[in-house]
Write an enzyme that holds these catalytic residues in place. Structure first.
Site, PDB file in Angstrom:
ATOM      1  N   ASP A  28      64.243  32.338  20.078  1.00 32.85           N
ATOM      2  CA  ASP A  28      65.033  33.099  19.116  1.00 32.85           C
ATOM      3  C   ASP A  28      64.452  32.829  17.735  1.00 32.85           C
ATOM      4  O   ASP A  28      64.353  31.668  17.316  1.00 32.85           O
ATOM      5  CB  ASP A  28      66.499  32.668  19.152  1.00 32.85           C
ATOM      6  CG  ASP A  28      67.197  33.095  20.431  1.00 32.85           C
ATOM      7  OD1 ASP A  28      66.614  33.881  21.195  1.00 32.85           O
ATOM      8  OD2 ASP A  28      68.324  32.630  20.668  1.00 32.85           O
ATOM      9  N   ASP A  58      73.314  42.556  27.329  1.00 35.33           N
ATOM     10  CA  ASP A  58      74.173  41.410  27.029  1.00 35.33           C
ATOM     11  C   ASP A  58      75.554  41.713  27.592  1.00 35.33           C
ATOM     12  O   ASP A  58      76.213  42.655  27.146  1.00 35.33           O
ATOM     13  CB  ASP A  58      74.261  41.166  25.524  1.00 35.33           C
ATOM     14  CG  ASP A  58      72.927  40.758  24.921  1.00 35.33           C
ATOM     15  OD1 ASP A  58      72.043  40.322  25.684  1.00 35.33           O
ATOM     16  OD2 ASP A  58      72.774  40.867  23.688  1.00 35.33           O
TER      17      ASP A  58
END
Length: 265
Positions: free
Chosen positions: A12, A131
């Site tokens: 990330d 997600d």
């Protein structure tokens, strides 16, 4: 011939630095992306995924520069996601050295974008990130909803059905993240992973919740995933990719073994 299952460290990236949060909040810095990517390449990772978690237009150049630097030094496939909204974004990342791009919010906003991207660049480099968060009660059949904007915005879309639709439109892979498990180190949501794996004809990458090496193997054996993605267990040195592959091989999973993996880095 059995296709090897893949281990994919996830980086990330925020402002050019690798970070890792719990449930997408409480971020902490995990280091320089180029150095970490080089380490994973040497350790025998099969691929690396970068997620630009801010992805503002003002900071887009920073991510492009990161990809360019990594691609010049790392020789395993790179996937880049976050802020991919139009064909020009895909072209820019591929030109910078990415092998695949991840599309999430833009796919929900305009599903035909996935078809356009697959037609233009080929399904092999289009990954749709899903997600998902469980929205069913304990006494109901399991049901998961798609969320966007880092898990903050509900869409009303059924995650399993959505993954199937994305595959129909041309997605070459589904990157499936359990928002309930992300950062918890409690293991993958295996029911979610299995439901999506059974519903789509393309590879599924399981993400969200890895805390032990056994979790990785469970994602394949119980969840039916074709690849497993993890961050914290690798970023902070708890385990190496080589250890993960040894455990998976011991459990009967076919993995790619190279000379580098025989010694931990």
């Amino acid at each position: 011939m059995t296709v090897a299952k893949r281990i994919i460290p996830c980086l990330d990236v925020d402002g050019g630095r690798v970070v890792k949060g719990v449930k997408f909040v409480d971020i902490r810095d995990a280091g320089d992306p180029v150095e970490i990517a080089r380490r994973y390449d040497a350790m025998g990772a099969d691929e690396i995924t970068f997620l630009d978690i801010t992805a503002s237009h003002e900071r887009r150049d920073t991510m492009v520069q990161v990809v360019e630097k990594v691609a010049s030094q790392v020789f395993i496939p790179l996937t880049v996601g976050g802020g991919i909204r139009e064909v020009a974004d895909i072209r820019r990342m591929l030109n910078a050295g990415a092998d695949k791009v991840g599309i999430n919010t833009a796919a929900v906003a305009r599903p035909e974008f996935v078809a356009e991207a697959a037609e233009r660049f080929g399904s092999q480099c289009i990954v749709v990130a899903v997600d998902a968060k469980q929205v069913s009660r304990a006494d109901e059949p399991a049901r998961w909803e798609v969320f966007t904007h880092g898990g903050r915005k509900a869409t009303g879309l059924d995650a399993v059905e959505w993954a199937g639709r994305m595959a129909e439109l041309g997605a070459g892979e589904i990157l499936l993240t359990s928002m309930d498990r992300d950062g918890t180190q409690a293991g993958f949501d295996l029911a979610l992973t299995r439901a999506v794996s059974d519903a789509v004809p393309v590879p599924v990458i399981a993400s969200g919740g890895v805390g032990t090496l056994s979790d990785l193997a469970d994602g394949v054996l119980e969840g039916g995933a074709d690849a497993v993605l993890a961050a914290s267990i690798f970023h902070f040195g708890r385990y190496t990719v080589a250890e993960a592959k040894r455990l998976m091989a011991e459990r009967g999973i076919t993995v790619r073994i190279t000379g580098d993996e025989r010694t931990d880095v």
